[in-house]
Scaffold this motif. Structure first.
Motif, PDB file in Angstrom:
ATOM      1  N   UNK A   1       0.845  -1.206   0.000  1.00 46.59           N
ATOM      2  CA  UNK A   1       0.000   0.000   0.000  1.00 46.59           C
ATOM      3  C   UNK A   1       0.871   1.243   0.000  1.00 46.59           C
ATOM      4  N   UNK A   2       0.397   2.281  -0.719  1.00 55.50           N
ATOM      5  CA  UNK A   2       1.126   3.542  -0.761  1.00 55.50           C
ATOM      6  C   UNK A   2       1.044   4.227   0.591  1.00 55.50           C
ATOM      7  N   UNK A   3       2.120   4.886   0.952  1.00 52.01           N
ATOM      8  CA  UNK A   3       2.144   5.587   2.231  1.00 52.01           C
ATOM      9  C   UNK A   3       1.261   6.829   2.179  1.00 52.01           C
ATOM     10  N   UNK A   4       0.777   7.217   3.350  1.00 49.03           N
ATOM     11  CA  UNK A   4       0.047   8.473   3.473  1.00 49.03           C
ATOM     12  C   UNK A   4       0.973   9.623   3.130  1.00 49.03           C
ATOM     13  N   UNK A   5       0.416  10.670   2.525  1.00 47.17           N
ATOM     14  CA  UNK A   5       1.201  11.845   2.157  1.00 47.17           C
ATOM     15  C   UNK A   5       0.801  13.025   3.036  1.00 47.17           C
TER      16      UNK A   5
ATOM     17  N   UNK B   1      11.613  15.573   9.815  1.00 54.01           N
ATOM     18  CA  UNK B   1      12.127  14.252  10.182  1.00 54.01           C
ATOM     19  C   UNK B   1      11.184  13.567  11.188  1.00 54.01           C
ATOM     20  N   UNK B   2      10.671  14.336  12.150  1.00 60.33           N
ATOM     21  CA  UNK B   2       9.792  13.784  13.187  1.00 60.33           C
ATOM     22  C   UNK B   2       8.484  13.267  12.580  1.00 60.33           C
ATOM     23  N   UNK B   3       7.926  14.003  11.647  1.00 63.51           N
ATOM     24  CA  UNK B   3       6.680  13.564  10.990  1.00 63.51           C
ATOM     25  C   UNK B   3       6.891  12.245  10.255  1.00 63.51           C
ATOM     26  N   UNK B   4       8.020  12.175   9.547  1.00 63.05           N
ATOM     27  CA  UNK B   4       8.296  10.966   8.769  1.00 63.05           C
ATOM     28  C   UNK B   4       8.430   9.753   9.677  1.00 63.05           C
ATOM     29  N   UNK B   5       9.095   9.931  10.816  1.00 61.48           N
ATOM     30  CA  UNK B   5       9.278   8.819  11.752  1.00 61.48           C
ATOM     31  C   UNK B   5       7.980   8.470  12.479  1.00 61.48           C
ATOM     32  N   UNK B   6       7.261   9.483  12.904  1.00 62.34           N
ATOM     33  CA  UNK B   6       6.084   9.266  13.748  1.00 62.34           C
ATOM     34  C   UNK B   6       4.902   8.722  12.965  1.00 62.34           C
ATOM     35  N   UNK B   7       4.697   9.223  11.760  1.00 62.17           N
ATOM     36  CA  UNK B   7       3.529   8.829  10.973  1.00 62.17           C
ATOM     37  C   UNK B   7       3.862   7.814   9.889  1.00 62.17           C
ATOM     38  N   UNK B   8       5.159   7.489   9.740  1.00 62.43           N
ATOM     39  CA  UNK B   8       5.580   6.591   8.668  1.00 62.43           C
ATOM     40  C   UNK B   8       4.951   7.023   7.352  1.00 62.43           C
TER      41      UNK B   8
END
Length: 412
Positions: free
Chosen positions: A1-5, A21-28
């Motif tokens: 499945x495509x990741x959320x944007x 960076x925090x958003x990318x790690x926290x929300x994948x």
């Protein structure tokens, strides 16, 4: 499945770099960075490389300067908007444009959320989110500074700097400039740090290096400069006889005004969220434009139309300051403002000298000023009979006489 944007309003400073960076790690999630070029100049250098290195999948850096000048600054100046009698709303008016473009990118990219780095104490969070609510209510908004998990991880700047170093995120954070700035085509603002003390004097000689757009008025040229601004239906269209776009008008006036130390404001203002804050602003071009526009209106606007528009200045300015640019009431007031500007055309001459903008003449082919009527000498047009004023005064005095009589009878 495509990741959320998620589309992030990204400046490249410490906060938004860490947040990316925090958003990318926290929300994948896939983070799409967006930077609006609204006149920050060299602050945009190296942003694309930095955003991608920090983890963004893509970055938009869009030149919105022309749109900013034409569709946001000009309409606001036609409304003579001035917040709390001093602030020309330089930061406030930029936020709805940034949020508007962020929403457009989110829809084009199929994103489900937008994010910003505004704190939970400021006005910008409201401005971003009210714009998103008006234009794209289906989008979610992520405001990390309002999330407990984020605040626990980053209770202060030291933790953010350490996080950036850990993840090899280049940031510029030092004690050399212990205040924050926000720059665009209309102004630059300074707040926090040493400026949180309202007794601190930013105009002192030792603090001259803080200012960016203007010289200290004491260091401005000893010779005054005259300039002429031509207006057409409320907008400045030429300076010293040269036709210019709205963007060119602002750039030209910033340069001229900055040279003469014009447009510095130091104030304690009332934020929408309830607290007072101290802000220092440089708005050289805007100060000249605001003054010239007002002088043009004095010659060409009908008295009662002007008074009606002026009665809405405080409301309009508060709507812009509080983030309601796309609200129906602002649009309704703007329609009235646009109607009021139809004959605001002509030329204003100004004298610029050591921080001052001084009127030096105004003319218009649609001037409502008639020297033959206004003269203290004999009126050759016979348009005004001074004897008529007797009845005019008597009728206006009637209610005052009646009211006074009632009061006097009550005292007997």
């Amino acid at each position: 499945m495509a990741k959320e944007k998620i589309v992030l309003a990204y400046s490249g400073g410490l906060d938004t770099s860490v947040i990316l960076k925090w958003l990318k790690e926290t929300y994948d999630a896939e983070i799409i960075a967006f930077t609006a070029d609204i006149g920050q100049k060299d602050e945009l250098d190296g942003l694309e490389e930095k955003a991608l290195a920090t983890g963004a999948s893509k970055i938009y850096i869009d030149d919105l300067r022309a749109e900013f000048a034409k569709d946001f600054i000009n309409p606001m100046f036609q409304a003579a908007a001035l917040y709390e009698g001093q602030y020309l709303l330089g930061t406030s008016i930029a936020r709805p444009l940034i949020a508007k473009r962020m929403v457009e990118i989110a829809r084009a990219e199929g994103a489900t959320a937008i994010a910003h780095g505004a704190t939970g104490k400021g006005n910008d969070q409201v401005r971003f989110e009210l714009t998103a609510a008006a234009l794209a209510p289906e989008l979610s908004v992520i405001a990390p500074w309002r999330l407990e998990a984020f605040r626990e991880q980053f209770p202060g700047r030291a933790e953010m700097i350490a996080y950036a170093e850990k993840h090899n995120i280049p940031v510029t954070a030092s004690a050399a400039k212990p205040y924050s700035t926000d720059r665009n085509l209309l102004h630059i603002s300074f707040e926090s740090g040493m400026l949180e003390d309202p007794w601190f004097d930013p105009s002192a000689t030792s603090n001259k290096d803080m200012f960016v757009l203007s010289v200290d008025p004491e260091d401005a040229p000893d010779q005054a400069e005259y300039i002429e601004l031509e207006f057409a239906q409320g907008d400045c269209v030429a300076i010293n006889g040269t036709q210019l776009s709205p963007l060119e008008v602002m750039e030209t006036l910033n340069e001229i005004g900055g040279k003469h130390g014009i447009g510095r404001v130091d104030m304690v203002e009332n934020r929408f969220v309830g607290m007072k804050s101290r802000g220092v602003y440089e708005t050289p071009g805007g100060t000249i434009l605001f003054t010239a526009h007002r002088k043009m209106e004095s010659l060409t606007m009908d008295r009662d139309v002007m008074h009606l528009r002026d009665s809405l200045i405080s409301k309009y300015a508060s709507l812009v300051y509080n983030g309601f640019w796309f609200a129906p009431e602002r649009l309704a007031i703007q329609a009235l403002v646009s109607e009021s500007q139809k004959n605001v055309s002509g030329t204003v001459r100004l004298k610029l000298y050591k921080g001052n903008v001084i009127g030096a003449g105004v003319k218009s082919p649609v001037s409502l000023y008639n020297p033959d009527i206004a003269t203290m000498e004999a009126d050759p047009t016979k348009a005004y009979d001074q004897g008529d004023a007797t009845g005019f005064i008597r009728l206006n005095a009637l209610r005052l006489k009646v009211g006074s009589g009632v009061e006097q009878n009550a005292k007997k």
